[in-house]
Design a protein around this motif. Structure first.
Motif, PDB file in Angstrom:
ATOM      1  N   ARG A 177      -1.107  14.739  11.310  1.00 46.53           N
ATOM      2  CA  ARG A 177      -1.880  14.526   9.656  1.00 46.53           C
ATOM      3  C   ARG A 177      -0.979  15.262   8.999  1.00 46.53           C
ATOM      4  NH1 ARG A 177      -4.192  10.064  11.087  1.00 46.53           N
ATOM      5  NH2 ARG A 177      -5.430   9.092  13.399  1.00 46.53           N
ATOM      6  N   ASP A 178      -1.541  14.794   7.665  1.00 53.72           N
ATOM      7  CA  ASP A 178      -0.600  15.326   6.366  1.00 53.72           C
ATOM      8  C   ASP A 178       0.314  15.981   6.766  1.00 53.72           C
ATOM      9  OD1 ASP A 178      -2.821  14.127   4.924  1.00 53.72           O
ATOM     10  OD2 ASP A 178      -4.333  15.639   5.369  1.00 53.72           O
ATOM     11  N   ALA A 179       1.350  16.005   7.490  1.00 59.59           N
ATOM     12  CA  ALA A 179       1.981  16.512   7.512  1.00 59.59           C
ATOM     13  C   ALA A 179       2.809  17.798   6.418  1.00 59.59           C
ATOM     14  CB  ALA A 179       3.355  16.578   8.060  1.00 59.59           C
TER      15      ALA A 179
ATOM     16  N   ILE B 162       0.431  -1.120  -0.171  1.00 57.85           N
ATOM     17  CA  ILE B 162       0.659  -0.042  -0.004  1.00 57.85           C
ATOM     18  C   ILE B 162       1.272   1.126  -0.445  1.00 57.85           C
ATOM     19  CG2 ILE B 162      -1.479   1.273   1.188  1.00 57.85           C
ATOM     20  CD1 ILE B 162      -2.711  -1.488   2.482  1.00 57.85           C
ATOM     21  N   TYR B 163       0.103   2.471  -1.207  1.00 51.97           N
ATOM     22  CA  TYR B 163       1.061   3.180  -1.440  1.00 51.97           C
ATOM     23  C   TYR B 163       0.502   4.336  -0.541  1.00 51.97           C
ATOM     24  CZ  TYR B 163       5.427   0.714  -4.073  1.00 51.97           C
ATOM     25  OH  TYR B 163       6.440  -0.153  -4.948  1.00 51.97           O
ATOM     26  N   LYS B 164       1.060   5.074   0.126  1.00 52.61           N
ATOM     27  CA  LYS B 164       0.387   6.008   0.934  1.00 52.61           C
ATOM     28  C   LYS B 164       0.941   7.676   0.097  1.00 52.61           C
ATOM     29  CE  LYS B 164       0.175   4.051   4.649  1.00 52.61           C
ATOM     30  NZ  LYS B 164       0.058   3.177   6.192  1.00 52.61           N
ATOM     31  N   ASN B 165      -0.481   8.396  -0.379  1.00 53.43           N
ATOM     32  CA  ASN B 165       0.202   9.950  -1.212  1.00 53.43           C
ATOM     33  C   ASN B 165       0.073  11.116  -0.127  1.00 53.43           C
ATOM     34  OD1 ASN B 165       0.429   8.044  -3.805  1.00 53.43           O
ATOM     35  ND2 ASN B 165      -1.489   8.648  -4.093  1.00 53.43           N
ATOM     36  N   TYR B 166       0.453  10.502   0.759  1.00 49.89           N
ATOM     37  CA  TYR B 166       0.032  11.904   2.404  1.00 49.89           C
ATOM     38  C   TYR B 166       0.932  11.125   3.412  1.00 49.89           C
ATOM     39  CZ  TYR B 166      -2.507   7.675   4.025  1.00 49.89           C
ATOM     40  OH  TYR B 166      -2.810   5.861   4.733  1.00 49.89           O
ATOM     41  N   VAL B 167       1.493  12.177   3.990  1.00 49.62           N
ATOM     42  CA  VAL B 167       2.450  11.355   5.894  1.00 49.62           C
ATOM     43  C   VAL B 167       1.707  11.973   5.872  1.00 49.62           C
ATOM     44  CG1 VAL B 167       4.643  11.961   6.163  1.00 49.62           C
ATOM     45  CG2 VAL B 167       4.595  11.994   3.019  1.00 49.62           C
ATOM     46  N   HIS B 168       1.846  10.934   7.226  1.00 53.49           N
ATOM     47  CA  HIS B 168       1.186  11.485   8.341  1.00 53.49           C
ATOM     48  C   HIS B 168       2.642  11.132   9.149  1.00 53.49           C
ATOM     49  CE1 HIS B 168      -2.967  11.790   7.271  1.00 53.49           C
ATOM     50  NE2 HIS B 168      -3.820  10.844   7.275  1.00 53.49           N
ATOM     51  N   MET B 169       2.871  11.629   9.544  1.00 55.69           N
ATOM     52  CA  MET B 169       3.535  11.999  10.619  1.00 55.69           C
ATOM     53  C   MET B 169       3.938  11.498  11.732  1.00 55.69           C
ATOM     54  SD  MET B 169       7.581  11.687  10.172  1.00 55.69           S
ATOM     55  CE  MET B 169       7.469  12.881   8.517  1.00 55.69           C
ATOM     56  N   GLY B 170       4.523  10.439  12.560  1.00 54.06           N
ATOM     57  CA  GLY B 170       4.469   9.942  13.828  1.00 54.06           C
ATOM     58  C   GLY B 170       5.368  10.255  14.757  1.00 54.06           C
ATOM     59  N   VAL B 171       5.029  11.056  15.650  1.00 52.75           N
ATOM     60  CA  VAL B 171       6.544  11.349  16.211  1.00 52.75           C
ATOM     61  C   VAL B 171       6.266  10.569  17.915  1.00 52.75           C
ATOM     62  CG1 VAL B 171       7.575  13.528  17.482  1.00 52.75           C
ATOM     63  CG2 VAL B 171       6.354  13.963  14.453  1.00 52.75           C
ATOM     64  N   ALA B 172       8.101   9.841  18.097  1.00 53.99           N
ATOM     65  CA  ALA B 172       7.389   9.567  19.524  1.00 53.99           C
ATOM     66  C   ALA B 172       7.542  11.056  20.319  1.00 53.99           C
ATOM     67  CB  ALA B 172       8.503   8.346  19.189  1.00 53.99           C
ATOM     68  N   VAL B 173       7.220   9.902  21.359  1.00 60.46           N
ATOM     69  CA  VAL B 173       7.151  11.133  22.767  1.00 60.46           C
ATOM     70  C   VAL B 173       7.350  10.646  24.062  1.00 60.46           C
ATOM     71  CG1 VAL B 173       5.804  12.628  24.481  1.00 60.46           C
ATOM     72  CG2 VAL B 173       6.018  13.202  21.652  1.00 60.46           C
ATOM     73  N   GLY B 174       8.301  10.639  24.831  1.00 59.74           N
ATOM     74  CA  GLY B 174       8.688   9.334  26.260  1.00 59.74           C
ATOM     75  C   GLY B 174       7.692  10.274  27.159  1.00 59.74           C
ATOM     76  N   THR B 175       6.731   9.737  28.094  1.00 58.82           N
ATOM     77  CA  THR B 175       6.148   9.850  28.771  1.00 58.82           C
ATOM     78  C   THR B 175       5.690   9.134  30.034  1.00 58.82           C
ATOM     79  OG1 THR B 175       4.032   7.990  28.452  1.00 58.82           O
ATOM     80  CG2 THR B 175       3.709  10.384  27.289  1.00 58.82           C
ATOM     81  N   PRO B 176       6.151   9.761  31.374  1.00 60.93           N
ATOM     82  CA  PRO B 176       6.325   8.788  32.229  1.00 60.93           C
ATOM     83  C   PRO B 176       5.300   7.800  32.319  1.00 60.93           C
ATOM     84  CG  PRO B 176       5.099  11.035  33.484  1.00 60.93           C
ATOM     85  CD  PRO B 176       5.085  11.197  31.959  1.00 60.93           C
ATOM     86  N   SER B 177       4.517   7.390  31.677  1.00 57.17           N
ATOM     87  CA  SER B 177       4.021   5.730  31.512  1.00 57.17           C
ATOM     88  C   SER B 177       4.275   5.060  30.338  1.00 57.17           C
ATOM     89  CB  SER B 177       2.352   5.485  31.212  1.00 57.17           C
ATOM     90  OG  SER B 177       1.866   6.644  32.359  1.00 57.17           O
ATOM     91  N   GLY B 178       5.359   5.231  29.708  1.00 57.07           N
ATOM     92  CA  GLY B 178       6.267   4.585  28.850  1.00 57.07           C
ATOM     93  C   GLY B 178       6.119   5.638  27.114  1.00 57.07           C
ATOM     94  N   LEU B 179       6.552   5.283  26.176  1.00 57.78           N
ATOM     95  CA  LEU B 179       6.620   5.584  24.813  1.00 57.78           C
ATOM     96  C   LEU B 179       5.496   5.492  24.121  1.00 57.78           C
ATOM     97  CD1 LEU B 179       8.372   7.196  22.755  1.00 57.78           C
ATOM     98  CD2 LEU B 179       8.921   4.359  21.374  1.00 57.78           C
ATOM     99  N   VAL B 180       4.742   7.521  23.265  1.00 59.62           N
ATOM    100  CA  VAL B 180       3.675   7.114  22.781  1.00 59.62           C
ATOM    101  C   VAL B 180       3.709   7.949  21.340  1.00 59.62           C
ATOM    102  CG1 VAL B 180       1.956   6.947  24.747  1.00 59.62           C
ATOM    103  CG2 VAL B 180       3.297   9.191  24.086  1.00 59.62           C
ATOM    104  N   VAL B 181       3.134   7.712  20.215  1.00 59.45           N
ATOM    105  CA  VAL B 181       3.767   8.055  19.139  1.00 59.45           C
ATOM    106  C   VAL B 181       1.860   9.102  18.332  1.00 59.45           C
ATOM    107  CG1 VAL B 181       4.717   7.731  16.978  1.00 59.45           C
ATOM    108  CG2 VAL B 181       5.011   6.295  18.589  1.00 59.45           C
ATOM    109  N   PRO B 182       2.197  10.307  19.160  1.00 61.43           N
ATOM    110  CA  PRO B 182       1.237  10.947  18.468  1.00 61.43           C
ATOM    111  C   PRO B 182       1.555  11.167  16.786  1.00 61.43           C
ATOM    112  CG  PRO B 182       2.266  11.962  19.721  1.00 61.43           C
ATOM    113  CD  PRO B 182       3.035  11.144  20.091  1.00 61.43           C
ATOM    114  N   VAL B 183       0.494  11.568  15.964  1.00 62.25           N
ATOM    115  CA  VAL B 183       0.442  11.710  14.531  1.00 62.25           C
ATOM    116  C   VAL B 183       0.234  13.059  14.087  1.00 62.25           C
ATOM    117  CG1 VAL B 183      -0.219  11.084  12.405  1.00 62.25           C
ATOM    118  CG2 VAL B 183       0.013   9.109  14.452  1.00 62.25           C
TER     119      VAL B 183
END
Length: 514
Positions: A394-396, A371-392
């Motif tokens: 969209r259409d970066a 699946i080739y995606k003609n958009y970029v939804h960029m995940g940015v890894a963020v360290g939190t007290p509970s663990g690593l999360v990756v908010p996105v």
């Protein structure tokens, strides 16, 4: 007559085992009362009565395997109005007087809210109220923990918490019932209901009416454990598969030889049995159950290694041009856009630029398709007290520096405060992880499935480099691209990293689309 059928079990789950029937044929049941419990390879699912009535024939007996929408039992029309009250008490006479009280006030169910796409269950983390407590509308009753985020459950109405149906530590399905509230003044009738769960474990202690999970029975047989050696955490003391794993791993002298036998027969696929620990060391240790978030992070990272043909390629970038640009425009940028000009905006734009040239890094494998995606939804890894999360973000690829920096700042703050929603963490097509903020000089990031690429940023460190035949000191950063070699060839991975390097060393290329 109404059919009772197997509900939807979740994505990719097509069958379940009938674990326990809580109601016998001929017993009267109320609407939404639990009839039986199904066990899948991932979760335990409660099947509730679609309406009030009398349980007719049980078609699927305990231990049978059933598919989605299969017929479990039949429900006949309700008979006498006194039957449901008699059925619900089942022995102790104390709950019976509560029936008239239920009808004196309006009852409202507290349900599990929508947990997000592809998330079908959560764990009850904390109850902030007890049965009998008065609560205001929208006051937080409890907190649920999913694989990715914590979800607060507010009170749907003002009134009194009548009964808690899902205790702390229990797994609940999306749309399931958590508690019952009495609207208005209902505190006087809440106390008898609170005593009912305490009375339930008494007959269960003898093991007569509790049917342990089939997977737990199998695990106990493999581990050489008996039910009295395992503490059950399920309903009415029911032993679950996780309870057997915890008992087998407990640092006690008795299980030690059992663990040795288990290793020789069938070693666990995801962990190694713990070696016996001296008593003086065990007394200084603390055993804490994994949170769902941490367990999911561990599982997903291991799945990425097991599934993808993961490879990492490295390069380094001279950050002089980016740092000079930030120094020249940071004050004007912040004054106009009310946000600081950071490094992440440059990396997001550089990656979007490179992904256009090497689209396979922004693609994913779905069975036999790419699946080739003609958009970029960029995940940015963020360290939190509970663990690593990756908010996105969209259409970066369609956003400017200011908008990207604002969204990253807002998502990072929400992540650290535990306020991210499931929608904000789903759908990413590529990820950037910045270990440099913690001082990492070099690392190999692990893919975030089903994505095919992740860029690792690292610490900016002044190092001597050769420029035009001269040794000069420059702020340098190592870059690492981990990619799925099943879809991304070495040439594409190297080309992607070189394009990111070129865009960062000469940001004018981003303006000229070069």
């Amino acid at each position: 007559m109404t059919d009772v059928r197997v509900p939807t079990l979740g994505e990719s789950v097509t069958e379940a085992t009938v674990a326990t029937w809580f109601v016998k044929p001929g017993a009267a049941v109320g609407p939404d009362e639990i009839l039986c419990e199904l066990e899948t390879d991932k979760v335990t699912v409660e099947v509730r009565a679609p309406e009030a009535g009398v349980l007719g024939e049980i078609v699927a007996q305990e231990g049978e395997t059933v598919g989605v929408n299969a017929l479990l039992a039949t429900l006949l029309p309700a008979g006498a109005s006194a039957a449901p009250a008699q059925s619900k008490s089942e022995g102790p006479a104390a709950p019976q007087p509560a029936a008239p009280n239920f009808q004196e006030v309006k009852m409202t169910d507290v349900m599990v809210p929508a947990l997000g796409e592809s998330v079908s269950e959560a764990t009850v983390s904390t109850w902030f109220k007890k049965p009998g407590d008065a609560v205001a509308q929208d006051e937080i009753l409890c907190e649920l923990e999913t694989d990715k985020v914590s979800v607060e459950v507010p009170a749907p109405v003002a009134g009194t918490l009548r009964e808690i149906l899902a205790a702390e530590g229990e797994t609940v399905a999306a749309g399931g019932k958590l508690a019952v509230m009495a609207e208005g003044a209902g505190g006087a009738v809440a106390a008898p209901k609170a005593a009912a769960p305490a009375a339930a474990p008494a007959p269960a202690a003898g093991g007569k009416d509790v049917e342990h999970a089939p997977a737990a029975k199998k695990a106990m047989a493999e581990a050489g454990l008996s039910p009295d050696q395992v503490t059950g955490t399920g309903r009415d003391g029911r032993i679950m598969k996780e309870d057997v794993a915890a008992a087998a791993a407990a640092p006690t002298p008795a299980p030690a030889p059992v663990q040795t036998t288990q290793v020789s027969i069938a070693p666990p696929p995801a962990s190694v049995p713990r070696a016996p620990v001296p008593a003086e060391d065990a007394a200084r240790e603390e055993r804490v159950k994994m949170t769902r978030l941490r367990a999911t992070i561990a599982r997903r990272l291991k799945d990425a290694q097991n599934t993808a043909a993961m490879l990492t390629t490295y390069n380094e970038v001279d950050m002089s041009a980016v740092m000079d640009l930030r120094t020249a425009y940071k004050d004007q940028f912040e004054k106009k856009h009310a946000v600081k000009l950071g490094f992440m905006g440059f990396f997001v734009k550089a990656c979007c630029h490179a992904l256009k040239e090497v689209p396979e890094v922004n693609a994913e494998i779905d069975g036999g398709d790419i699946i080739y995606k003609n958009y970029v939804h960029m995940g940015v890894a963020v360290g939190t007290p509970s663990g690593l999360v990756v908010p996105v973000v969209r259409d970066a690829d369609a956003k400017g520096f200011a908008q990207i920096e604002k969204e990253i700042g807002a998502l990072g703050k929400r992540g650290r405060d535990g306020k991210l929603t499931m929608q904000e963490m789903q759908g990413g097509s590529f990820t950037i992880s910045n270990g440099g903020v913690y001082g990492s000089l070099m690392s190999s990031p692990i893919l975030n499935p089903p994505q095919s690429g992740i860029l690792g940023m690292h610490k900016i460190q002044e190092r001597p480099v050769v420029v035009n035949g001269q040794i000069v000191i420059r702020p340098m950063m190592y870059l690492a691209l981990s990619y799925d070699h099943r879809i991304v060839d070495g040439k594409g991975a190297v080309t992607f990293l070189v394009r990111v390097k070129e865009a960062l060393e000469d940001p004018r290329r981003l303006l000229m689309d070069l």
